[in-house]
Design a protein around this motif. Structure first.
Motif, PDB file in Angstrom:
ATOM      1  N   ASN A  31       0.735  -1.267  -0.011  1.00 62.11           N
ATOM      2  CA  ASN A  31      -0.160   0.011  -0.013  1.00 62.11           C
ATOM      3  C   ASN A  31       0.852   1.457   0.001  1.00 62.11           C
ATOM      4  O   ASN A  31       0.763   2.145   0.987  1.00 62.11           O
ATOM      5  N   THR A  32       1.777   1.137  -0.785  1.00 62.93           N
ATOM      6  CA  THR A  32       2.745   2.525  -1.227  1.00 62.93           C
ATOM      7  C   THR A  32       3.742   2.671   0.090  1.00 62.93           C
ATOM      8  O   THR A  32       4.754   3.438  -0.080  1.00 62.93           O
ATOM      9  N   PHE A  33       4.001   1.727   0.888  1.00 60.45           N
ATOM     10  CA  PHE A  33       4.730   2.022   1.877  1.00 60.45           C
ATOM     11  C   PHE A  33       5.840   1.008   1.816  1.00 60.45           C
ATOM     12  O   PHE A  33       5.697  -0.139   1.855  1.00 60.45           O
ATOM     13  N   THR A  34       7.062   1.306   1.496  1.00 58.45           N
ATOM     14  CA  THR A  34       8.415   0.189   1.671  1.00 58.45           C
ATOM     15  C   THR A  34       8.319  -0.476   2.889  1.00 58.45           C
ATOM     16  O   THR A  34       8.566  -0.027   3.872  1.00 58.45           O
ATOM     17  N   ILE A  35       8.242  -1.817   2.597  1.00 58.51           N
ATOM     18  CA  ILE A  35       8.485  -2.672   3.690  1.00 58.51           C
ATOM     19  C   ILE A  35       9.683  -3.434   3.971  1.00 58.51           C
ATOM     20  O   ILE A  35      10.215  -3.690   5.011  1.00 58.51           O
ATOM     21  N   HIS A  49      16.791  -5.662   4.379  1.00 57.35           N
ATOM     22  CA  HIS A  49      16.444  -4.437   5.247  1.00 57.35           C
ATOM     23  C   HIS A  49      15.046  -4.241   5.468  1.00 57.35           C
ATOM     24  O   HIS A  49      14.255  -4.181   4.611  1.00 57.35           O
ATOM     25  N   PHE A  50      14.438  -4.367   6.787  1.00 58.23           N
ATOM     26  CA  PHE A  50      13.027  -4.253   7.210  1.00 58.23           C
ATOM     27  C   PHE A  50      12.932  -2.664   7.326  1.00 58.23           C
ATOM     28  O   PHE A  50      13.394  -2.145   8.380  1.00 58.23           O
ATOM     29  N   VAL A  51      12.112  -1.863   6.265  1.00 57.91           N
ATOM     30  CA  VAL A  51      12.219  -0.511   6.484  1.00 57.91           C
ATOM     31  C   VAL A  51      10.975  -0.174   7.243  1.00 57.91           C
ATOM     32  O   VAL A  51      11.116   0.843   7.930  1.00 57.91           O
ATOM     33  N   ASN A  52       9.874  -0.650   7.197  1.00 54.69           N
ATOM     34  CA  ASN A  52       8.510  -0.397   8.066  1.00 54.69           C
ATOM     35  C   ASN A  52       8.205  -1.589   8.866  1.00 54.69           C
ATOM     36  O   ASN A  52       7.357  -2.369   8.664  1.00 54.69           O
ATOM     37  N   PRO A  53       9.058  -2.092   9.980  1.00 55.81           N
ATOM     38  CA  PRO A  53       8.850  -3.345  10.831  1.00 55.81           C
ATOM     39  C   PRO A  53       7.361  -3.198  11.443  1.00 55.81           C
ATOM     40  O   PRO A  53       6.941  -4.199  11.776  1.00 55.81           O
ATOM     41  N   LYS A  54       7.019  -1.942  11.680  1.00 55.67           N
ATOM     42  CA  LYS A  54       5.657  -1.703  12.452  1.00 55.67           C
ATOM     43  C   LYS A  54       4.335  -2.147  11.803  1.00 55.67           C
ATOM     44  O   LYS A  54       3.317  -2.150  12.190  1.00 55.67           O
ATOM     45  N   LEU A  55       4.492  -1.851  10.288  1.00 57.51           N
ATOM     46  CA  LEU A  55       3.505  -2.219   9.546  1.00 57.51           C
ATOM     47  C   LEU A  55       3.036  -3.653   9.439  1.00 57.51           C
ATOM     48  O   LEU A  55       3.607  -4.614   9.064  1.00 57.51           O
ATOM     49  N   GLU A  56       1.851  -4.064   9.827  1.00 56.19           N
ATOM     50  CA  GLU A  56       1.245  -5.242   9.828  1.00 56.19           C
ATOM     51  C   GLU A  56       0.701  -5.774   8.407  1.00 56.19           C
ATOM     52  O   GLU A  56      -0.259  -5.162   7.766  1.00 56.19           O
ATOM     53  N   LEU A  57       1.146  -6.603   7.937  1.00 57.47           N
ATOM     54  CA  LEU A  57       0.812  -7.396   6.682  1.00 57.47           C
ATOM     55  C   LEU A  57      -0.060  -8.425   6.910  1.00 57.47           C
ATOM     56  O   LEU A  57      -0.032  -9.061   7.878  1.00 57.47           O
ATOM     57  N   PRO A  58      -1.116  -8.882   6.186  1.00 58.24           N
ATOM     58  CA  PRO A  58      -1.684 -10.241   6.225  1.00 58.24           C
ATOM     59  C   PRO A  58      -0.748 -11.321   6.551  1.00 58.24           C
ATOM     60  O   PRO A  58      -0.208 -11.417   5.837  1.00 58.24           O
ATOM     61  N   ALA A  59      -1.303 -12.115   7.243  1.00 57.13           N
ATOM     62  CA  ALA A  59      -0.372 -13.424   7.599  1.00 57.13           C
ATOM     63  C   ALA A  59      -0.168 -14.250   6.372  1.00 57.13           C
ATOM     64  O   ALA A  59       0.906 -14.601   6.255  1.00 57.13           O
ATOM     65  N   ASP A  60      -1.294 -14.378   5.705  1.00 53.50           N
ATOM     66  CA  ASP A  60      -0.956 -15.182   4.303  1.00 53.50           C
ATOM     67  C   ASP A  60       0.015 -14.542   3.366  1.00 53.50           C
ATOM     68  O   ASP A  60       0.783 -15.096   2.645  1.00 53.50           O
ATOM     69  N   VAL A  61      -0.113 -13.233   3.063  1.00 57.18           N
ATOM     70  CA  VAL A  61       0.815 -12.250   2.440  1.00 57.18           C
ATOM     71  C   VAL A  61       2.113 -12.588   2.787  1.00 57.18           C
ATOM     72  O   VAL A  61       2.941 -12.588   2.127  1.00 57.18           O
ATOM     73  N   LYS A  62       2.248 -12.085   4.078  1.00 53.82           N
ATOM     74  CA  LYS A  62       3.580 -12.608   4.737  1.00 53.82           C
ATOM     75  C   LYS A  62       4.258 -13.779   4.670  1.00 53.82           C
ATOM     76  O   LYS A  62       5.460 -13.726   4.226  1.00 53.82           O
ATOM     77  N   ALA A  63       3.447 -14.648   4.703  1.00 52.59           N
ATOM     78  CA  ALA A  63       3.852 -16.408   4.762  1.00 52.59           C
ATOM     79  C   ALA A  63       4.443 -16.415   3.156  1.00 52.59           C
ATOM     80  O   ALA A  63       5.413 -16.969   2.885  1.00 52.59           O
ATOM     81  N   ARG A  64       3.669 -16.032   2.132  1.00 52.66           N
ATOM     82  CA  ARG A  64       4.082 -16.202   0.778  1.00 52.66           C
ATOM     83  C   ARG A  64       5.221 -15.418   0.410  1.00 52.66           C
ATOM     84  O   ARG A  64       6.097 -15.859  -0.319  1.00 52.66           O
ATOM     85  N   ILE A  65       5.295 -14.157   0.838  1.00 53.00           N
ATOM     86  CA  ILE A  65       6.640 -13.322   0.525  1.00 53.00           C
ATOM     87  C   ILE A  65       7.778 -13.802   1.076  1.00 53.00           C
ATOM     88  O   ILE A  65       8.751 -14.073   0.656  1.00 53.00           O
ATOM     89  N   SER A  66       7.831 -14.414   2.421  1.00 57.20           N
ATOM     90  CA  SER A  66       8.738 -15.050   3.116  1.00 57.20           C
ATOM     91  C   SER A  66       9.329 -16.178   2.373  1.00 57.20           C
ATOM     92  O   SER A  66      10.262 -16.407   2.240  1.00 57.20           O
TER      93      SER A  66
END
Length: 162
Positions: A31-35, A49-66
């Motif tokens: 959503n336009t924020f570099t993470i 480099h985690f740019v916005n570590p406090k930004l919460e991603l949906p768990a499924d998106v986070k798992a797929r990207i990981s």
């Protein structure tokens, strides 16, 4: 996994995820924020480099990207980059006249007729494209031609490729 493949797969995880390559890094935004910024030559997640570590991603998106980044990190660094491609530039003919139009660029390539393989010339977009490893094998098989092959090598750019 190649870098372009990783970028495409990351982008396909969600309509809100964007990924792009820039100066040796894969940038990932939500959503336009570099993470996250992943160096091309990263070996572990500690190199990212985690740019916005406090930004919460949906768990499924986070798992797929990981998972995608994990697969990229497990790929040896040399294999992440696409192999360069080349055409073998031949001599353009103007019959020795400097003041006349030089014909279209010509390139050396192989052709086959009735099971017989032979070398001939082609125009740019019909010419055979060789990878670096194919040219190295050609030079190994024909060591006397190695200097000529090196002299004729012309890199094919992505937007130049059929």
């Amino acid at each position: 996994m190649k870098i372009k493949e990783a970028v495409n797969r990351i982008e396909s995880t969600s309509k809100s995820i964007f990924a792009w390559e820039h100066e040796g890094y894969i940038h990932i935004s939500w959503n336009t924020f570099t993470i996250l910024v992943v160096p091309y030559e990263a070996k572990t997640m500690f190199d990212c480099h985690f740019v916005n570590p406090k930004l919460e991603l949906p768990a499924d998106v986070k798992a797929r990207i990981s998972g995608i980044i994990g697969k990229l990190l497990r790929t040896p660094i040399r294999e992440r980059f696409p192999e360069k491609k080349y055409r073998l530039r031949w001599i353009d003919s103007n019959d020795g006249r400097d003041d006349e139009f030089i014909g279209p660029e010509t390139y050396l390539g192989r052709s086959e007729d009735n099971g017989v393989l032979y070398w001939t010339t082609f125009q740019k977009f019909g010419a055979e494209i060789f990878t670096e490893s194919e040219l190295n094998q050609l030079k190994k098989d024909n060591p006397r031609l190695a200097p000529a092959i090196d002299a004729m090598k012309e890199e094919v750019k992505d937007d130049d490729n059929d």
